[in-house]
Design an enzyme around this catalytic site. Structure first.
Site, PDB file in Angstrom:
ATOM      1  N   HIS A  77     112.829   0.479  87.810  1.00  0.00           N
ATOM      2  CA  HIS A  77     111.802   1.423  88.267  1.00  0.00           C
ATOM      3  C   HIS A  77     112.192   2.848  87.903  1.00  0.00           C
ATOM      4  O   HIS A  77     111.364   3.641  87.412  1.00  0.00           O
ATOM      5  CB  HIS A  77     111.609   1.289  89.776  1.00  0.00           C
ATOM      6  CG  HIS A  77     110.491   2.114  90.326  1.00  0.00           C
ATOM      7  ND1 HIS A  77     110.369   2.403  91.664  1.00  0.00           N
ATOM      8  CD2 HIS A  77     109.466   2.747  89.711  1.00  0.00           C
ATOM      9  CE1 HIS A  77     109.303   3.159  91.861  1.00  0.00           C
ATOM     10  NE2 HIS A  77     108.731   3.381  90.688  1.00  0.00           N
ATOM     11  N   ASN A  91     115.193  -4.298  79.966  1.00  0.00           N
ATOM     12  CA  ASN A  91     115.681  -5.670  80.094  1.00  0.00           C
ATOM     13  C   ASN A  91     115.050  -6.631  79.093  1.00  0.00           C
ATOM     14  O   ASN A  91     115.735  -7.204  78.261  1.00  0.00           O
ATOM     15  CB  ASN A  91     115.430  -6.195  81.508  1.00  0.00           C
ATOM     16  CG  ASN A  91     116.631  -6.023  82.412  1.00  0.00           C
ATOM     17  OD1 ASN A  91     117.592  -5.340  82.058  1.00  0.00           O
ATOM     18  ND2 ASN A  91     116.588  -6.638  83.580  1.00  0.00           N
ATOM     19  N   GLU A  92     113.718  -6.812  79.226  1.00  0.00           N
ATOM     20  CA  GLU A  92     113.078  -7.804  78.375  1.00  0.00           C
ATOM     21  C   GLU A  92     111.569  -7.639  78.308  1.00  0.00           C
ATOM     22  O   GLU A  92     110.954  -6.983  79.143  1.00  0.00           O
ATOM     23  CB  GLU A  92     113.394  -9.230  78.850  1.00  0.00           C
ATOM     24  CG  GLU A  92     112.701  -9.666  80.120  1.00  0.00           C
ATOM     25  CD  GLU A  92     113.487  -9.407  81.370  1.00  0.00           C
ATOM     26  OE1 GLU A  92     112.881  -8.815  82.295  1.00  0.00           O
ATOM     27  OE2 GLU A  92     114.657  -9.788  81.462  1.00  0.00           O
ATOM     28  N   ARG A 123     104.532 -23.516  70.191  1.00  0.00           N
ATOM     29  CA  ARG A 123     103.685 -24.054  71.255  1.00  0.00           C
ATOM     30  C   ARG A 123     104.561 -24.321  72.463  1.00  0.00           C
ATOM     31  O   ARG A 123     105.596 -24.978  72.349  1.00  0.00           O
ATOM     32  CB  ARG A 123     102.976 -25.332  70.808  1.00  0.00           C
ATOM     33  CG  ARG A 123     101.920 -25.110  69.727  1.00  0.00           C
ATOM     34  CD  ARG A 123     101.422 -26.425  69.164  1.00  0.00           C
ATOM     35  NE  ARG A 123     100.332 -26.238  68.201  1.00  0.00           N
ATOM     36  CZ  ARG A 123     100.515 -25.934  66.922  1.00  0.00           C
ATOM     37  NH1 ARG A 123     101.751 -25.779  66.454  1.00  0.00           N
ATOM     38  NH2 ARG A 123      99.479 -25.784  66.114  1.00  0.00           N
ATOM     39  N   ASP A 170     118.920  -4.073  90.799  1.00  0.00           N
ATOM     40  CA  ASP A 170     118.569  -3.887  89.397  1.00  0.00           C
ATOM     41  C   ASP A 170     117.088  -3.554  89.222  1.00  0.00           C
ATOM     42  O   ASP A 170     116.713  -2.819  88.305  1.00  0.00           O
ATOM     43  CB  ASP A 170     118.922  -5.140  88.595  1.00  0.00           C
ATOM     44  CG  ASP A 170     120.428  -5.297  88.422  1.00  0.00           C
ATOM     45  OD1 ASP A 170     121.145  -4.295  88.580  1.00  0.00           O
ATOM     46  OD2 ASP A 170     120.884  -6.421  88.134  1.00  0.00           O
ATOM     47  N   ASP A 205     105.381 -22.687  76.822  1.00  0.00           N
ATOM     48  CA  ASP A 205     105.010 -21.787  77.915  1.00  0.00           C
ATOM     49  C   ASP A 205     105.097 -20.319  77.514  1.00  0.00           C
ATOM     50  O   ASP A 205     104.400 -19.482  78.080  1.00  0.00           O
ATOM     51  CB  ASP A 205     105.911 -22.035  79.127  1.00  0.00           C
ATOM     52  CG  ASP A 205     105.536 -23.301  79.884  1.00  0.00           C
ATOM     53  OD1 ASP A 205     104.554 -23.949  79.478  1.00  0.00           O
ATOM     54  OD2 ASP A 205     106.217 -23.636  80.873  1.00  0.00           O
ATOM     55  N   TYR A 220     116.607 -12.816  82.860  1.00  0.00           N
ATOM     56  CA  TYR A 220     115.744 -13.973  82.575  1.00  0.00           C
ATOM     57  C   TYR A 220     116.253 -14.761  81.368  1.00  0.00           C
ATOM     58  O   TYR A 220     116.246 -15.989  81.346  1.00  0.00           O
ATOM     59  CB  TYR A 220     114.326 -13.469  82.334  1.00  0.00           C
ATOM     60  CG  TYR A 220     113.253 -14.546  82.300  1.00  0.00           C
ATOM     61  CD1 TYR A 220     113.483 -15.833  82.758  1.00  0.00           C
ATOM     62  CD2 TYR A 220     111.980 -14.238  81.831  1.00  0.00           C
ATOM     63  CE1 TYR A 220     112.487 -16.795  82.732  1.00  0.00           C
ATOM     64  CE2 TYR A 220     110.971 -15.189  81.803  1.00  0.00           C
ATOM     65  CZ  TYR A 220     111.241 -16.473  82.252  1.00  0.00           C
ATOM     66  OH  TYR A 220     110.246 -17.425  82.220  1.00  0.00           O
ATOM     67  N   ASN A 221     116.723 -14.047  80.367  1.00  0.00           N
ATOM     68  CA  ASN A 221     117.247 -14.687  79.162  1.00  0.00           C
ATOM     69  C   ASN A 221     118.325 -15.714  79.477  1.00  0.00           C
ATOM     70  O   ASN A 221     118.360 -16.806  78.898  1.00  0.00           O
ATOM     71  CB  ASN A 221     117.804 -13.613  78.228  1.00  0.00           C
ATOM     72  CG  ASN A 221     118.605 -14.186  77.081  1.00  0.00           C
ATOM     73  OD1 ASN A 221     118.074 -14.708  76.110  1.00  0.00           O
ATOM     74  ND2 ASN A 221     119.925 -14.078  77.184  1.00  0.00           N
TER      75      ASN A 221
END
Length: 267
Positions: free
Chosen positions: A50, A126-127, A152, A45, A154, A167-168
């Site tokens: 890329h 993607n994100e 507040r 992926d 990360d 990642y989601n």
């Protein structure tokens, strides 16, 4: 047909790219690095990301095909040993497929990043993520120009439907079918106590909505657009919305989204 191949750079992917070029030459397909009609991604992926960003200025005029050689190929329809079959489908010489592939289009994420030093626009497949470099980030999030929350923690992850499985998903976000034109906002380790409050769960925004993220203290941030990192220490705001542009994939045979989810996570 004009084509281009982008491989992951490992030994297997390079070998497959060479094999593809040989097979393509035998069938009179034209290698074109400037204006291809089909871009073949050989790898995982990350290779597809890329390839997407390499040809991002041409996405209305081309389609992508993925050949899987990695551990998880969510964007790949084809396996390494299936290159001859893929060439047959591309040339329309098999009874199992029409001469023209079915083109499916997935929504993309549009970003406008405003800094004291200038503004830039980006498109993500993607994100988009925003994280603190030195610790907790403090950011205000508005939805449709109305203040929604003061965050507040990360950071935040804003994903497309096709990126919802990446990642989601690890942040507890929902997996969304890519036919749904929306973006998803997922929190990264938010602080929730009697003093500070956030929604604490992912949000979905439809195409006609947008969200704005404002930096609310002097802070060093790391922004990512897919695999590209953007260090920022003078962020003013980021606007996120579903793009009017879409990525196109050439489907030479059926591979439903939920089959991809099942094979990636359950088998």
């Amino acid at each position: 047909m004009r084509y281009y191949v982008l491989d992951r750079g490992d030994e297997l992917s390079i070998k497959l790219a060479e094999q593809f070029h040989k097979l393509a030459a035998e069938r009179n397909l034209e290698l074109d690095a400037e204006s291809p009609e089909i871009v073949i991604s050989i790898g995982g992926d990350g290779t597809m990301l890329h390839a997407f960003h390499t040809f991002i200025d041409q996405i209305p005029n081309l389609a992508f095909v993925g050949v899987h050689t990695g551990h998880l190929g969510f964007y790949a329809d084809w396996k390494a040993e299936e290159l001859p079959a893929l060439i047959d489908h591309m040339c329309g010489t098999t009874d199992l497929a029409p001469h023209q592939p079915r083109i499916v289009r997935y929504p993309l994420l549009e970003l406008e990043i405003h800094k004291k030093s200038g503004s830039t626009s980006h498109i993500a497949l993607n994100e988009f993520t925003l994280k603190g470099v030195d610790g907790t980030v403090v950011i205000q999030m508005d939805i449709n120009d109305v203040t929604f929350e003061m965050f507040r923690g990360d950071g935040l992850c804003i994903s497309t439907p096709s990126g919802s499985t990446a990642y989601n998903k690890s942040l507890g976000g929902a997996m969304v079918h890519p036919s749904i034109e929306a973006l998803q906002i997922a929190e990264i380790a938010s602080i929730n106590n009697r003093v500070f409050r956030t929604m604490g769960s992912p949000l979905m925004l439809p195409k006609h909505h947008h969200c704005d993220i404002f930096s609310r203290k002097d802070q060093r941030l790391l922004l990512t657009v897919d695999h590209n990192n953007i260090p920022v220490d003078d962020l003013i705001s980021v606007r996120c919305q579903v793009s009017d542009k879409k990525i196109s994939f050439a489907r030479y045979r059926p591979f439903p989204f939920w089959n991809r989810v099942r094979e990636a996570f359950l088998i």
